[in-house]
Design a protein around this motif. Structure first.
Motif, mmCIF file in Angstrom:
data_model
loop_
_atom_site.group_PDB
_atom_site.id
_atom_site.type_symbol
_atom_site.label_atom_id
_atom_site.label_comp_id
_atom_site.label_asym_id
_atom_site.label_seq_id
_atom_site.Cartn_x
_atom_site.Cartn_y
_atom_site.Cartn_z
ATOM 1 N N GLY A 146 -28.047 3.561 5.623
ATOM 2 C CA GLY A 146 -27.401 2.412 4.998
ATOM 3 C C GLY A 146 -26.150 2.009 5.744
ATOM 4 N N ALA A 147 -25.358 3.012 6.130
ATOM 5 C CA ALA A 147 -24.095 2.710 6.790
ATOM 6 C C ALA A 147 -24.312 2.099 8.164
ATOM 7 C CB ALA A 147 -23.273 3.991 6.902
ATOM 8 N N SER A 148 -25.361 2.565 8.863
ATOM 9 C CA SER A 148 -25.558 2.064 10.220
ATOM 10 C C SER A 148 -26.098 0.637 10.233
ATOM 11 C CB SER A 148 -26.520 2.985 10.968
ATOM 12 O OG SER A 148 -27.757 2.996 10.309
ATOM 13 N N HIS A 149 -26.830 0.262 9.181
ATOM 14 C CA HIS A 149 -27.452 -1.064 9.188
ATOM 15 C C HIS A 149 -26.551 -2.151 8.605
ATOM 16 C CE1 HIS A 149 -31.191 0.066 10.892
ATOM 17 N NE2 HIS A 149 -31.455 0.939 9.962
ATOM 18 N N HIS A 150 -25.675 -1.767 7.680
ATOM 19 C CA HIS A 150 -24.899 -2.786 6.975
ATOM 20 C C HIS A 150 -23.420 -2.422 6.982
ATOM 21 C CE1 HIS A 150 -28.708 -4.320 5.615
ATOM 22 N NE2 HIS A 150 -29.001 -3.160 5.109
ATOM 23 N N ASP A 151 -22.629 -3.082 7.780
ATOM 24 C CA ASP A 151 -21.189 -2.887 7.675
ATOM 25 C C ASP A 151 -20.638 -3.953 6.730
ATOM 26 O OD1 ASP A 151 -21.257 -5.187 9.102
ATOM 27 O OD2 ASP A 151 -20.580 -4.297 10.990
ATOM 28 N N ALA A 152 -19.311 -3.923 6.524
ATOM 29 C CA ALA A 152 -18.707 -4.840 5.546
ATOM 30 C C ALA A 152 -18.981 -6.296 5.903
ATOM 31 C CB ALA A 152 -17.214 -4.579 5.478
ATOM 32 N N THR A 153 -18.949 -6.612 7.217
ATOM 33 C CA THR A 153 -19.151 -7.991 7.652
ATOM 34 C C THR A 153 -20.532 -8.487 7.273
ATOM 35 O OG1 THR A 153 -17.798 -7.403 9.534
ATOM 36 C CG2 THR A 153 -18.897 -9.526 9.631
ATOM 37 N N SER A 154 -21.555 -7.629 7.478
ATOM 38 C CA SER A 154 -22.911 -8.093 7.177
ATOM 39 C C SER A 154 -23.111 -8.260 5.675
ATOM 40 C CB SER A 154 -23.947 -7.147 7.777
ATOM 41 O OG SER A 154 -23.864 -5.890 7.176
ATOM 42 N N TYR A 155 -22.449 -7.421 4.875
ATOM 43 C CA TYR A 155 -22.550 -7.611 3.427
ATOM 44 C C TYR A 155 -21.954 -8.962 3.030
ATOM 45 C CZ TYR A 155 -23.982 -2.784 2.497
ATOM 46 O OH TYR A 155 -24.681 -1.605 2.440
ATOM 47 N N VAL A 156 -20.828 -9.298 3.641
ATOM 48 C CA VAL A 156 -20.198 -10.592 3.343
ATOM 49 C C VAL A 156 -21.107 -11.727 3.814
ATOM 50 C CG1 VAL A 156 -18.213 -12.067 3.818
ATOM 51 C CG2 VAL A 156 -17.863 -9.638 3.412
ATOM 52 N N ALA A 157 -21.764 -11.523 4.967
ATOM 53 C CA ALA A 157 -22.682 -12.548 5.484
ATOM 54 C C ALA A 157 -23.859 -12.753 4.519
ATOM 55 C CB ALA A 157 -23.185 -12.141 6.868
ATOM 56 N N ILE A 158 -24.376 -11.632 4.007
ATOM 57 C CA ILE A 158 -25.490 -11.727 3.042
ATOM 58 C C ILE A 158 -25.026 -12.463 1.783
ATOM 59 C CG2 ILE A 158 -26.984 -10.363 1.505
ATOM 60 C CD1 ILE A 158 -26.874 -8.204 3.850
ATOM 61 N N TRP A 159 -23.812 -12.154 1.339
ATOM 62 C CA TRP A 159 -23.245 -12.842 0.163
ATOM 63 C C TRP A 159 -23.121 -14.344 0.450
ATOM 64 C CZ3 TRP A 159 -18.353 -15.265 -0.021
ATOM 65 C CH2 TRP A 159 -17.959 -15.699 -1.291
ATOM 66 N N GLY A 160 -22.707 -14.678 1.689
ATOM 67 C CA GLY A 160 -22.587 -16.087 2.076
ATOM 68 C C GLY A 160 -23.931 -16.805 2.006
ATOM 69 N N VAL A 161 -24.971 -16.119 2.491
ATOM 70 C CA VAL A 161 -26.319 -16.715 2.435
ATOM 71 C C VAL A 161 -26.748 -16.906 0.973
ATOM 72 C CG1 VAL A 161 -28.764 -16.321 2.975
ATOM 73 C CG2 VAL A 161 -27.005 -15.763 4.667
ATOM 74 N N LEU A 162 -26.448 -15.914 0.135
ATOM 75 C CA LEU A 162 -26.803 -16.009 -1.293
ATOM 76 C C LEU A 162 -26.092 -17.197 -1.944
ATOM 77 C CD1 LEU A 162 -26.678 -12.217 -2.284
ATOM 78 C CD2 LEU A 162 -28.694 -13.668 -2.346
ATOM 79 N N CYS A 163 -24.826 -17.401 -1.580
ATOM 80 C CA CYS A 163 -24.063 -18.522 -2.147
ATOM 81 C C CYS A 163 -24.645 -19.864 -1.673
ATOM 82 C CB CYS A 163 -22.588 -18.422 -1.763
ATOM 83 S SG CYS A 163 -21.754 -17.061 -2.586
ATOM 84 N N ALA A 164 -25.034 -19.911 -0.376
ATOM 85 C CA ALA A 164 -25.631 -21.137 0.157
ATOM 86 C C ALA A 164 -26.937 -21.444 -0.573
ATOM 87 C CB ALA A 164 -25.878 -20.981 1.659
ATOM 88 N N LEU A 165 -27.735 -20.403 -0.816
ATOM 89 C CA LEU A 165 -29.001 -20.588 -1.547
ATOM 90 C C LEU A 165 -28.734 -21.052 -2.973
ATOM 91 C CD1 LEU A 165 -31.032 -17.456 -0.323
ATOM 92 C CD2 LEU A 165 -31.475 -19.850 0.225
ATOM 93 N N LEU A 166 -27.653 -20.546 -3.565
ATOM 94 C CA LEU A 166 -27.280 -20.996 -4.914
ATOM 95 C C LEU A 166 -26.984 -22.500 -4.904
ATOM 96 C CD1 LEU A 166 -26.326 -20.611 -7.879
ATOM 97 C CD2 LEU A 166 -24.089 -19.936 -6.968
#
Lengths: 191, 116
Positions: B8-28
């Motif tokens: 989990g740690a190697s695939h997702h750092d804090a930046t990518s979590y924020v990026a995923i959140w950004g995509v979720l907000c755009a989809l919203l």
């Protein structure tokens, strides 16, 4: 020697018992919310008049609450990440941010419900409103439960203890988020 | 937990979590704006199609189901399958407006929008 709970130390089939328990809880929750949402959809498909009742919900309020829950999910997963790095105080802080998100969600819901009830839309106003208050109320109860559990977990996490619980409560919170992701279009968009 | 934690740690750092959140907000945003066009098909795609995508992203990236033991996914999938069985078994009756030894007394109001 201090005794520790089985959920902390035991590992079955490669999944720690605590996390395994959370997954089983979510499995039962899937049936609970799935049945509720499925009932709504099957009732609504052939009874188009529901759309007229649904037209009275405020899309922007629902959208704002969706944004709040998505953001609280972000802080929950960042808390999990901090816990993985053994940074308990940061995990606790992020968990409390998540609790704050849940608080904002409930506050918006309270204002929204107050407005709707004053407009005369109560749980007995029709099938749509019965479903609306039941589904949103059940979801809100899960939000409250998540907030209480998260607060308890944040107390131990702040002392760098039992950090695995941060992930467990996070998984539950994300599920609550997923339920709302489906409730939002059903209650606020399909008009 | 260690193996999953490291993965989990190697695939997702804090930046990518924020990026995923950004995509979720755009989809919203899309799911809110899409239905404003007033086209039924577009509403179904933007509201419910995007809800499925958002739920998938939260499950995969935030709940880390992609790196969880497979049988956990099977348990959840089985519960969803039960919902499909429930829906398929009950919906044919629920969608009827009349039947044996019962009648529907509720009178549906006239539709105001032919599109719906």
């Amino acid at each position: 020697m201090t005794s520790r709970p089985i959920a902390t130390t035991r590992n079955v089939m490669g999944v720690p018992t605590g996390r395994l328990a959370v997954w089983w809880v979510l499995a039962s929750e899937t049936v609970l919310f799935g049945g509720l949402l499925g009932s709504y959809v099957m009732m609504r498909l052939r009874h188009g008049a529901w759309a007229d009742q649904a037209a009275n919900t405020n899309t922007w309020t629902g959208a704002f609450n969706t944004l709040v829950l998505l953001t609280s999910s972000l802080s929950a997963v960042l808390a999990h990440q901090a816990a993985e790095r053994a940074d308990g105080p940061k995990a606790a802080l992020l968990l409390r941010c998540t609790i704050l998100g849940g608080g904002v969600f409930l506050m918006v819901k309270a204002f929204e419900w107050t407005h709707e009830i004053r407009e005369g839309f109560t749980i007995t106003s029709g099938l749509f409103w019965s479903f609306y208050y039941t589904a949103a109320g059940l979801h809100a109860a899960h939000v409250v439960a998540g907030m209480v559990i998260m607060f308890i977990v944040s107390l131990t996490a702040a002392r760098n203890e039992e950090l695995h619980r941060v992930e467990n409560v996070g998984i539950y919170w994300h599920f609550v988020d997923v339920v709302w992701i489906f409730l939002f279009p059903l209650l606020y968009i399909a008009k | 937990m260690a193996q999953r934690t490291l993965a989990g740690a190697s695939h997702h750092d804090a930046t990518s979590y924020v990026a995923i959140w950004g995509v979720l907000c755009a989809l919203l945003g899309v799911s809110v704006l899409g239905p404003m066009a007033g086209v039924r098909f577009l509403t179904l795609i933007t509201a419910f199609g995007i809800a499925i995508v958002k739920a998938y992203m939260v499950c995969r990236y935030f709940m880390h189901l992609s790196i969880e033991k497979k049988w956990v996914v099977y348990i959840l999938g089985f519960m969803l399958a039960l919902m499909v069985v429930f829906f398929g078994g009950v919906a044919p009756d629920v969608s009827r407006h009349e039947g044996l030894r019962w009648q529907k007394t509720y009178v549906e109001p006239a539709r105001t929008d032919g599109e719906r």
